[in-house]
Design an enzyme around this catalytic site. Structure first.
Site, PDB file in Angstrom:
ATOM      1  N   LYS A 132       0.838  -1.204   0.000  1.00 43.03           N
ATOM      2  CA  LYS A 132       0.000   0.000   0.000  1.00 43.03           C
ATOM      3  C   LYS A 132       0.870   1.250   0.000  1.00 43.03           C
ATOM      4  O   LYS A 132       2.003   1.218   0.473  1.00 43.03           O
ATOM      5  CB  LYS A 132      -0.867   0.019   1.280  1.00 43.03           C
ATOM      6  CG  LYS A 132      -1.952  -1.024   1.340  1.00 43.03           C
ATOM      7  CD  LYS A 132      -2.714  -0.936   2.650  1.00 43.03           C
ATOM      8  CE  LYS A 132      -3.826  -1.966   2.714  1.00 43.03           C
ATOM      9  NZ  LYS A 132      -4.890  -1.769   1.715  1.00 43.03           N
ATOM     10  N   ARG A 148     -10.047 -11.847   2.316  1.00 41.69           N
ATOM     11  CA  ARG A 148     -10.855 -12.964   1.815  1.00 41.69           C
ATOM     12  C   ARG A 148     -10.089 -14.274   1.913  1.00 41.69           C
ATOM     13  O   ARG A 148     -10.679 -15.340   2.087  1.00 41.69           O
ATOM     14  CB  ARG A 148     -11.339 -12.644   0.395  1.00 41.69           C
ATOM     15  CG  ARG A 148     -10.247 -12.494  -0.623  1.00 41.69           C
ATOM     16  CD  ARG A 148     -10.673 -11.680  -1.839  1.00 41.69           C
ATOM     17  NE  ARG A 148     -10.731 -10.234  -1.567  1.00 41.69           N
ATOM     18  CZ  ARG A 148     -11.042  -9.315  -2.481  1.00 41.69           C
ATOM     19  NH1 ARG A 148     -11.351  -9.677  -3.715  1.00 41.69           N
ATOM     20  NH2 ARG A 148     -11.068  -8.039  -2.146  1.00 41.69           N
TER      21      ARG A 148
HETATM   22  N1  BES Z   1      -8.000  -3.912   4.583  1.00 45.50           N
HETATM   23  C1  BES Z   1      -8.181  -3.514   3.242  1.00 45.50           C
HETATM   24  C2  BES Z   1      -9.511  -2.771   3.027  1.00 45.50           C
HETATM   25  C3  BES Z   1      -9.616  -1.441   3.710  1.00 45.50           C
HETATM   26  C4  BES Z   1      -9.248  -0.286   3.065  1.00 45.50           C
HETATM   27  C5  BES Z   1     -10.143  -1.334   4.976  1.00 45.50           C
HETATM   28  C6  BES Z   1      -9.372   0.945   3.680  1.00 45.50           C
HETATM   29  C7  BES Z   1     -10.272  -0.121   5.595  1.00 45.50           C
HETATM   30  C8  BES Z   1      -9.894   1.032   4.945  1.00 45.50           C
HETATM   31  C9  BES Z   1      -8.181  -4.729   2.341  1.00 45.50           C
HETATM   32  O1  BES Z   1      -7.364  -5.766   2.737  1.00 45.50           O
HETATM   33  C10 BES Z   1      -7.675  -4.271   1.018  1.00 45.50           C
HETATM   34  O2  BES Z   1      -6.546  -3.905   0.945  1.00 45.50           O
HETATM   35  N2  BES Z   1      -8.534  -4.307   0.011  1.00 45.50           N
HETATM   36  C11 BES Z   1      -8.177  -3.865  -1.291  1.00 45.50           C
HETATM   37  C12 BES Z   1      -8.718  -4.865  -2.279  1.00 45.50           C
HETATM   38  C13 BES Z   1      -8.177  -4.692  -3.665  1.00 45.50           C
HETATM   39  C14 BES Z   1      -6.708  -5.044  -3.685  1.00 45.50           C
HETATM   40  C15 BES Z   1      -8.954  -5.587  -4.594  1.00 45.50           C
HETATM   41  C16 BES Z   1      -8.784  -2.494  -1.500  1.00 45.50           C
HETATM   42  O3  BES Z   1      -9.887  -2.250  -0.985  1.00 45.50           O
HETATM   43  O4  BES Z   1      -8.142  -1.671  -2.126  1.00 45.50           O
HETATM   44 MN    MN Z   2      -5.369  -5.536   2.059  1.00 41.56          MN
END
Ligand code: BES
Ligand code: MN
Ligand code: ZN
Length: 485
Positions: free
Chosen positions: A262, A336
């Site tokens: 990230k 997931r």
């Molecule tokens: N934990 C994150 C989702 C999240 C984002 C929670 C912001 C709280 C605040 C999750 O693991 C994630 O990174 N999801 C990705 C999925 C994508 C790679 C398909 C996302 O939401 O960008």
């Molecule tokens: Mn994630």
């Protein structure tokens, strides 16, 4: 914060508050105070507060009012809770240590008075263990709320509702703790400590046991971290002879994204990527404390998602516990992968009739619903409507989103049974669709994407800024109305 009960008006604290609806102030309010309220445009509207200084038996007294709005319409309990929260917020760092809330002549029922006390207690919670240099005026002074002349029966209802407050507070604590303090092993330890003596049975699986069970999806996420993963199961068996209900939580104690790392800005938020697991743990504490007549299993899939020489790579194929294979396109879609093995395990081990999973699963749900609703995905209309009703009753709002075959095919993979991400659009839905592939036939299942509701940077009616405890009250209400009802 302590909640106490009193019937005697001798020895009143200096600060006395009342919750009032729209309209005139209660009978017996001193005339000058009534005039003062009018001058300050206080009309009992939701969110309004007003304070008057009057001369009391021991000198200065503070008379405070919080408006609950029009009590003749809408959800009275919610309005009362919010008003109590506003009152507490106003005096939290005021220097006053005790607030008496005067129920005499309020016309409130015992249930409604209990809602007032719950709102007060929930709004007061703060986690200050790491604040060693707070100035006196920044420190919360308010320690006690005294319910004065509360309606008959309030005290025994509060004994139940305080269990709810305890669960919400435990969830907030777990969510607030940083990731160097709460990681899979210490999450388990904190739950063991807090649940000791409650009658909740705890089962913990370590890495080797999960490997023996074939949990390749969960372990693939964990393999880049020096923190060892855990699977935590907590069972409250308050009833025998029925198939249990399972609550399953995503417990990613820190989510860097892994190799699909990230951006730096805001990454600290990912300490609360274990919010689903924290909600499950807090709910189990509540159910046990109030001795719910239900058989409930709480399962937390606990990992840390880190980039490392041993981390999984984009393109890796992992095998989940139920044999399905997954192409890991994006290591940041890790929730997931953790949940699918936790879901398989709980179905094999306990044969639940109903599963509700909670997860901070997608940023996309925050784009869709903001911080006001969590997303709900369900394979069963009855379960969806029951959860929706429970959420509305307690103010943990849900909004149902679609699932279906047209979305499901978006996660087909050319090399494995599925891939862990779909295309850019509809990201919360394809995430839910992924989970649906792990739910056995005949099991009623709902997935709550709580990414937008676990943590809010602004204070709300019944929470300070930060962890909200969203979901504990929702699940508790579902248990009361559906499993115990
Ligand atoms: N934990 C994150 C989702 C999240 C984002 C929670 C912001 C709280 C605040 C999750 O693991 C994630 O990174 N999801 C990705 C999925 C994508 C790679 C398909 C996302 O939401 O960008
Ligand atoms: Mn994630
Ligand atoms: Zn995550």
């Amino acid at each position: 914060m302590n909640i106490e009960f009193a019937a005697s008006r001798t020895d009143l604290p200096r600060l006395v508050g009342r919750i009032v609806g729209e309209g005139p102030l209660p009978q017996g309010t001193p005339d000058l105070v009534v005039q003062g309220a009018a001058a300050a445009r206080f009309a009992g509207k939701a969110g309004q507060t007003f304070e008057a200084f009057v001369s009391g038996p021991a000198g200065l007294s503070r008379l405070a009012f919080a408006g609950a709005g029009d009590l003749a319409s809408g959800n009275r309990r919610a309005a009362l809770e919010r008003a109590a929260g506003a009152l507490v917020a106003k005096y939290l760092t005021s220097g006053e240590e005790t607030l008496a809330i005067d129920f005499a002549g309020s016309g409130l029922s015992a249930e409604e008075a209990t809602a007032v006390l719950l709102g007060a207690r929930l709004r007061a919670w703060q986690y200050l263990v790491y604040r060693t240099r707070l100035k006196d005026e920044q420190k919360p002074s308010l320690k006690t709320v005294v319910a004065l002349d509360a309606p008959e029966g309030t005290e025994s209802l509060w004994a139940v509702e305080s269990a709810v407050a305890e669960g919400v507070e435990f969830t907030r604590e777990l969510v607030t703790e940083p990731a160097n303090v709460i990681y899979p092993e210490s999450f388990v330890a904190r739950c063991q400590e807090r649940l000791a003596g409650t009658g909740v049975e705890i089962v913990v699986l370590d890495e080797q046991q999960m490997a023996d069970l074939g949990m390749g999806a969960l372990l693939g996420v964990a393999q880049g971290s020096v923190k060892k993963p855990r699977l935590l199961a907590m069972r409250w068996k308050g009833k025998a002879g029925t198939r249990p209900t399972a609550f399953v939580g995503k417990g990613v104690c820190f989510d860097t994204g892994g190799i699909s790392i990230k951006p730096a800005a805001g990454m600290e938020d990912m300490k609360w990527d274990m919010g689903g697991a924290a909600t499950v743990a807090g709910t189990m504490l509540t159910l046990a404390r109030r001795k719910a007549e239900a058989d409930v299993i709480g399962v937390c899939g606990l990992v840390e998602n880190m980039p490392d020489g041993n981390a999984q790579r984009p393109g890796d194929v992992v095998r989940s516990m139920n044999g399905q294979t997954i192409e890991v396109i994006n290591t940041d879609a890790e929730g997931r992968l953790v949940l699918c093995d936790a879901l398989t395990w709980v179905q094999k081990e306990y044969n639940p009739a109903t599963i509700v999973d909670l997860a901070t699963l997608t940023g996309a749900i925050i784009i869709s619903l903001g911080h006001e609703h969590a997303g709900m995905f369900a394979n069963d209309d009855l379960l969806a409507s029951q959860l929706d009703a429970a959420g509305k009753a307690v103010g943990d709002m849900l909004w149902r989103m679609p699932i279906g075959p047209a979305y499901d095919k978006l996660i087909d993979s050319p090399i494995a049974d599925m891939k862990n991400v779909g295309p850019r659009y509809g990201g919360s839905i394809t995430a839910a669709q992924f989970l649906a592939r792990f739910i056995d036939k005949g099991v009623a299942w709902a997935h709550l994407d709580i990414a937008g509701t676990v943590w809010i940077d602004k204070p709300g009616a019944t929470h300070d800024k930060g962890a909200t405890g969203f979901g504990v009250r929702l699940l508790d209400r579902y248990v009361r109305d559906v499993l115990e009802g």
